[in-house]
Design a protein around this motif. Sequence first.
Motif, short mmCIF file in Angstrom:
data_model
loop_
_atom_site.label_atom_id
_atom_site.label_comp_id
_atom_site.label_asym_id
_atom_site.label_seq_id
_atom_site.Cartn_x
_atom_site.Cartn_y
_atom_site.Cartn_z
N HIS A 32 48.09 16.25 -23.57
CA HIS A 32 46.77 17.33 -23.64
C HIS A 32 46.58 17.59 -24.78
N ARG A 82 37.17 22.74 -29.70
CA ARG A 82 37.26 23.30 -28.60
C ARG A 82 36.10 24.22 -28.31
N TYR A 114 40.60 15.28 -31.95
CA TYR A 114 41.60 14.79 -32.28
C TYR A 114 42.39 13.98 -31.03
N CYS A 115 41.73 13.96 -30.14
CA CYS A 115 42.39 13.55 -28.75
C CYS A 115 42.25 12.14 -28.53
N GLY A 162 45.56 15.82 -17.49
CA GLY A 162 44.32 15.20 -17.65
C GLY A 162 44.34 14.71 -19.21
N GLY A 163 42.94 14.65 -19.60
CA GLY A 163 41.89 15.14 -19.10
C GLY A 163 41.78 16.76 -18.61
N THR A 164 41.15 16.87 -17.75
CA THR A 164 40.91 18.36 -17.48
C THR A 164 40.96 18.49 -16.01
N SER A 186 33.77 17.47 -22.88
CA SER A 186 33.53 17.19 -24.18
C SER A 186 34.60 16.35 -24.70
N ALA A 187 34.59 16.00 -25.69
CA ALA A 187 35.71 14.93 -26.33
C ALA A 187 36.20 15.91 -27.72
N CYS A 188 37.70 16.30 -27.47
CA CYS A 188 38.06 17.09 -28.81
C CYS A 188 38.41 15.88 -29.78
N CYS A 190 36.63 15.23 -18.46
CA CYS A 190 36.61 16.07 -19.53
C CYS A 190 35.05 16.59 -19.74
N PHE A 245 40.61 9.96 -21.09
CA PHE A 245 39.74 10.96 -20.55
C PHE A 245 38.35 10.31 -20.56
#
Length: 416
Positions: free
Chosen positions: A13, A179, A66-67, A109-111, A62-64, A60, A71
């Motif tokens: 995550h 975030r 760094y990820c 996740g994901g979330t 929104s898209a972080c 999710c 997701f």
Amino acid sequence: MARLRRAGVHARHLGIQRSPFLPACALGPNRNRDRVSATKNHSRERGKLATSLYVHVPYCESACPYCDFAFVVGQDHTADRYLSALKRELADRSSEFSRSPLQTIYFGGGTPSSLHPEQIGRLLRAIEEEIGISSDVEATLEADPLHADHYDGYRALGVNRLSLGIQSFIDRDLRSLGRRHTAAQAIEAIEVARSTGFENINIDLIFGAPEQTLNTWRNTIEHAVSLSPDHMSIYGLTIEPDTPFGRRHSRGSLPVVSDADQAAMYEWTQDRLAREGYEHYEISNYARPGRSSLHNLACWRGAAYVGLGASAHSFDGLRRSWNVRALSDYLEKIESSAGATAGHETLTAEQRQLEGLMLGLRTSDGVHTASVSGATTTVEDLVDHEMLEKTGDRIRLTPRGRVLADAVCGRLAGAL
Ligand code: SF4
């Protein structure tokens, strides 16, 4: 700082790269699978049956930046379809579970908290009916601090461990990580989790956010300590190439924290949390006594687990398999009865021994001296350099050795 960025199995995550020595847990895509080559002749040994279950929830909001995990954003309308697919995969794979009820369940996740408690409840009922859930199960759900209105619903369902994606208690760091929540909302989320009856709360934190300083990181840890979570998962930021951060980094426009500063953050954190009574039971994980993650410990100790959903991994002690990564592919495969497995690998006895050694060294359990008897000279040298310590018949990484864990493990592996 590659060594720190790679630390830890349970990194899905956080945009963290797993160590090249680590097998994937039932968690996220295995980017290292080409490093553990599949054998062509499958072992005749039988694998173990699972009492641990991982369920991947890819949604999710929104898209972080760094990820690079599996997701999707803006696909919530497919959630009920996805839940039906998960139930179908569970039924199709029921023979992979032990007859004993599940000891650990992990919604990652994901979330996962993007799912309403009613939806999680539907899944838990299916799991109970199909497999059975132990009365003392550890049931973890990863939650967004902005979904606090769902927490009481999850608790009422029997989810007893909440893992909050806090990442930082400093607004500037949260903004630089992309975030959506603020530090005040992070604090409120922990308070809501406590007030709704969660007695086992993990918070995820990231060090090495762009422009973060040792001082701002210390502030985050001091905030965390003041809130007294039961468990903290703390990872260094990894810059993955195929992400917005990766692209900024390649253009030279991402203000990264130096390796030396990341090392200082890690070392300071080890010391600070030890003084607060947290057990540093795995390179990236700290827990109050009795609050270590049973699910992750099972993975690190080589137990069998089944992973359901897009990109989820499974392991039976001998064979590792992984599902298709894209949500659309997963739905299509399951709905057409094709099975969602994208690939598998069977580990040789030598590979299993090496993995056991590397995983063991990353935990405070350490490893038995017999498992490194072929590398006595190297072990003695690492002990002399305060990278390893021997207690009775166990060998463990020292605090200094944890900072350089990949190098230490690499030397040992090379000497065996
Ligand atoms: S919230 Fe979603 S995009 Fe952000 S780190 Fe977690 S999985 Fe990745």
